[in-house]
Write a protein that holds these residues in place. Structure first.
Motif, PDB file in Angstrom:
ATOM      1  N   MET A  19       1.148  -1.173   0.106  1.00 29.02           N
ATOM      2  CA  MET A  19      -0.492  -0.002  -0.066  1.00 29.02           C
ATOM      3  C   MET A  19       0.796   1.419  -0.404  1.00 29.02           C
ATOM      4  O   MET A  19       0.287   1.980  -0.901  1.00 29.02           O
ATOM      5  CB  MET A  19      -0.935   0.263   1.098  1.00 29.02           C
ATOM      6  N   THR A  20       2.144   1.353   0.610  1.00 29.81           N
ATOM      7  CA  THR A  20       2.476   2.575   1.173  1.00 29.81           C
ATOM      8  C   THR A  20       3.191   2.238  -0.232  1.00 29.81           C
ATOM      9  O   THR A  20       3.900   3.424  -1.112  1.00 29.81           O
ATOM     10  CB  THR A  20       3.786   2.548   2.008  1.00 29.81           C
ATOM     11  N   ARG A  21       3.480   1.616  -0.951  1.00 30.01           N
ATOM     12  CA  ARG A  21       4.991   1.614  -2.102  1.00 30.01           C
ATOM     13  C   ARG A  21       3.740   2.335  -3.436  1.00 30.01           C
ATOM     14  O   ARG A  21       4.018   2.923  -4.445  1.00 30.01           O
ATOM     15  CB  ARG A  21       5.116   0.280  -2.652  1.00 30.01           C
ATOM     16  N   SER A  22       2.828   1.844  -3.904  1.00 32.90           N
ATOM     17  CA  SER A  22       1.182   1.815  -4.467  1.00 32.90           C
ATOM     18  C   SER A  22       1.583   3.443  -4.866  1.00 32.90           C
ATOM     19  O   SER A  22       1.247   4.535  -5.124  1.00 32.90           O
ATOM     20  CB  SER A  22       0.284   1.467  -4.769  1.00 32.90           C
ATOM     21  N   ALA A  23       1.172   4.112  -3.088  1.00 38.21           N
ATOM     22  CA  ALA A  23       1.759   5.319  -2.573  1.00 38.21           C
ATOM     23  C   ALA A  23       1.613   6.587  -3.311  1.00 38.21           C
ATOM     24  O   ALA A  23       2.089   7.346  -3.825  1.00 38.21           O
ATOM     25  CB  ALA A  23       1.128   5.784  -1.294  1.00 38.21           C
ATOM     26  N   LYS A  24       3.334   5.949  -3.189  1.00 32.72           N
ATOM     27  CA  LYS A  24       4.396   6.977  -3.614  1.00 32.72           C
ATOM     28  C   LYS A  24       4.897   6.864  -4.771  1.00 32.72           C
ATOM     29  O   LYS A  24       4.938   8.439  -5.274  1.00 32.72           O
ATOM     30  CB  LYS A  24       5.531   6.014  -2.551  1.00 32.72           C
ATOM     31  N   LYS A  25       4.428   5.796  -5.246  1.00 26.38           N
ATOM     32  CA  LYS A  25       3.929   6.009  -7.291  1.00 26.38           C
ATOM     33  C   LYS A  25       3.760   7.078  -7.076  1.00 26.38           C
ATOM     34  O   LYS A  25       3.563   7.832  -8.391  1.00 26.38           O
ATOM     35  CB  LYS A  25       3.718   4.589  -7.520  1.00 26.38           C
ATOM     36  N   LYS A  26       2.184   7.545  -6.548  1.00 23.77           N
ATOM     37  CA  LYS A  26       1.682   7.804  -7.482  1.00 23.77           C
ATOM     38  C   LYS A  26       1.928   9.300  -6.840  1.00 23.77           C
ATOM     39  O   LYS A  26       1.663  10.328  -7.171  1.00 23.77           O
ATOM     40  CB  LYS A  26       0.059   7.394  -5.958  1.00 23.77           C
ATOM     41  N   GLN A  27       2.207   9.870  -5.652  1.00 23.73           N
ATOM     42  CA  GLN A  27       3.124  10.922  -5.318  1.00 23.73           C
ATOM     43  C   GLN A  27       3.954  11.782  -5.960  1.00 23.73           C
ATOM     44  O   GLN A  27       4.614  12.436  -6.589  1.00 23.73           O
ATOM     45  CB  GLN A  27       4.114  11.062  -3.906  1.00 23.73           C
TER      46      GLN A  27
END
Length: 171
Positions: A19-27
């Motif tokens: 979840m944190t990895r996908s959020a970092k990609k979006k950011q």
């Protein structure tokens, strides 16, 4: 400790990592989009305002929201950088990807039917179009003529002439 008791913790840690990895990609994608902004491109702010980029600084963006209206926004407040076609479609209502004129529905339904009509039926249809159709509406002249006809009938019957305020009720 046995591996069976550690399994739920391992699954939980793995899910948090994903979840944190996908959020970092979006950011990162949003940051690169904001860094790629150039003057003249259309943008939408996180508040829903559409404007054109006038000037890009390190942390701020100067937007042109209309004639004589320049607004200073933080770069983080830019929600999306729009393509020229999308910006013109939303802001100005200009459609560039219009279909060909052959897809337009014709004015008459005769070309939509599969049967071929004869010349006689076409002539009859043209003749019937020339006749006036009464939709029950009355012109102002028709109403005046109707009122004068009612007044003449009342005089012939010996009744007093009615005015707009009079009624048929007994006094």
């Amino acid at each position: 400790m046995s591996p069976v008791t550690l399994l739920p913790f391992i699954v939980l840690i793995g899910a948090m990592f994903l979840m944190t990895r996908s959020a970092k990609k979006k950011q990162q994608a949003a940051a690169s989009m904001r860094n790629d902004m150039q003057p003249g491109s259309g943008v939408r702010t996180i508040g829903g305002m559409y404007a054109t980029v006038k000037e890009v600084n390190e942390d701020t963006v100067l937007l042109d929201a209309g004639p004589g209206v320049d607004l200073l926004f933080a770069k983080n407040s830019i929600g999306a950088v729009l393509t020229d076609d999308e910006y013109n479609r939303i802001v100005h209502g200009i459609e560039h990807d219009l279909k060909s004129d052959s897809d337009v529905v014709p004015d008459d339904a005769s070309s939509l039917t599969g049967s071929a009509e004869t010349d006689d039926s076409v002539d009859e249809a043209a003749a019937s179009d020339d006749k006036a159709v009464d939709f029950g509406k009355k012109d102002a002249t028709d109403e005046v003529q109707e009122k004068t006809a009612d007044a003449e009938q009342a005089e012939a019957a010996g009744e007093p002439k009615k005015t707009d305020g009079d009624s048929d009720a007994k006094k």
